[in-house]
Design a protein around this motif. Structure first.
Motif, PDB file in Angstrom:
ATOM      1  N   THR A 201     -22.584 -23.807   8.402  1.00  0.00           N
ATOM      2  CA  THR A 201     -21.757 -24.989   8.212  1.00  0.00           C
ATOM      3  C   THR A 201     -20.426 -24.614   7.569  1.00  0.00           C
ATOM      4  O   THR A 201     -20.244 -23.518   7.052  1.00  0.00           O
TER       5      THR A 201
ATOM      6  N   ILE B 254     -17.943 -24.891   4.544  1.00  0.00           N
ATOM      7  CA  ILE B 254     -18.057 -25.142   3.116  1.00  0.00           C
ATOM      8  C   ILE B 254     -16.682 -25.058   2.459  1.00  0.00           C
ATOM      9  O   ILE B 254     -15.747 -24.468   3.005  1.00  0.00           O
TER      10      ILE B 254
ATOM     11  N   LEU C 144     -17.370 -34.637  -4.747  1.00  0.00           N
ATOM     12  CA  LEU C 144     -18.056 -33.730  -3.821  1.00  0.00           C
ATOM     13  C   LEU C 144     -19.112 -32.892  -4.545  1.00  0.00           C
ATOM     14  O   LEU C 144     -20.161 -32.589  -3.975  1.00  0.00           O
TER      15      LEU C 144
ATOM     16  N   THR D 161     -22.156 -35.197  -5.083  1.00  0.00           N
ATOM     17  CA  THR D 161     -22.926 -35.512  -3.874  1.00  0.00           C
ATOM     18  C   THR D 161     -23.582 -34.275  -3.259  1.00  0.00           C
ATOM     19  O   THR D 161     -24.257 -34.378  -2.247  1.00  0.00           O
TER      20      THR D 161
ATOM     21  N   GLU E 156     -22.006 -31.658  -1.959  1.00  0.00           N
ATOM     22  CA  GLU E 156     -21.257 -31.035  -0.867  1.00  0.00           C
ATOM     23  C   GLU E 156     -20.624 -29.699  -1.281  1.00  0.00           C
ATOM     24  O   GLU E 156     -20.354 -28.859  -0.434  1.00  0.00           O
TER      25      GLU E 156
END
Length: 129
Positions: free
Chosen positions: A14, A16, A101, A104, A106
């Motif tokens: 992913t 980042i 972020l 959460t 992330e």
């Protein structure tokens, strides 16, 4: 405003957020490496680079130190795009958006999380709420 890198990391599959940076060349001073890497990845040259902290990300497996730096001002530089495998996007965001972020989940890069904490402890960024 914070300036972060956004890169696709194949091991986790992913995109980042992380910090502009990379390895020093043989014999290169860590601060010079930080300046060079920042300019290569963002096209901006840091003016007031300050050493935040040095730590070992995994001292049981690697003797490689991680050197963290902070800067508040930059000037125009020259980006270098010599690695077709490495796509680095520069993202600017407020500290409060960044902290959201973190809350959460992330933000997953440990170097980025440690940098936020130490920058706050040293008074470069607001305390974490």
């Amino acid at each position: 405003m914070l300036r972060l890198a956004r890169e696709y990391r194949y091991p986790v599959g992913t995109w980042i957020y992380d910090l502009p940076g990379g390895a020093a060349n043989s014999g290169e001073d860590p601060a010079d490496a930080a300046r060079r890497e920042y300019e290569e990845e963002t096209g901006l040259r840091p003016i007031d680079l300050v050493h935040l902290h040095t730590f070992y990300q995994n001292p049981s497996r690697s003797p490689t130190p991680i050197h963290l730096y902070f800067c508040r001002s930059v000037t125009a530089g020259t980006p270098i795009d010599d690695d077709p495998q490495e796509v680095v996007l520069t993202v600017e965001m407020s500290v409060s958006a960044f902290d959201e972020l973190i809350s959460t989940g992330e933000i997953v890069d440990p170097v980025l999380l440690i940098s936020r904490l130490i920058a706050a402890q040293k008074g470069f960024l607001p305390e974490i709420c």
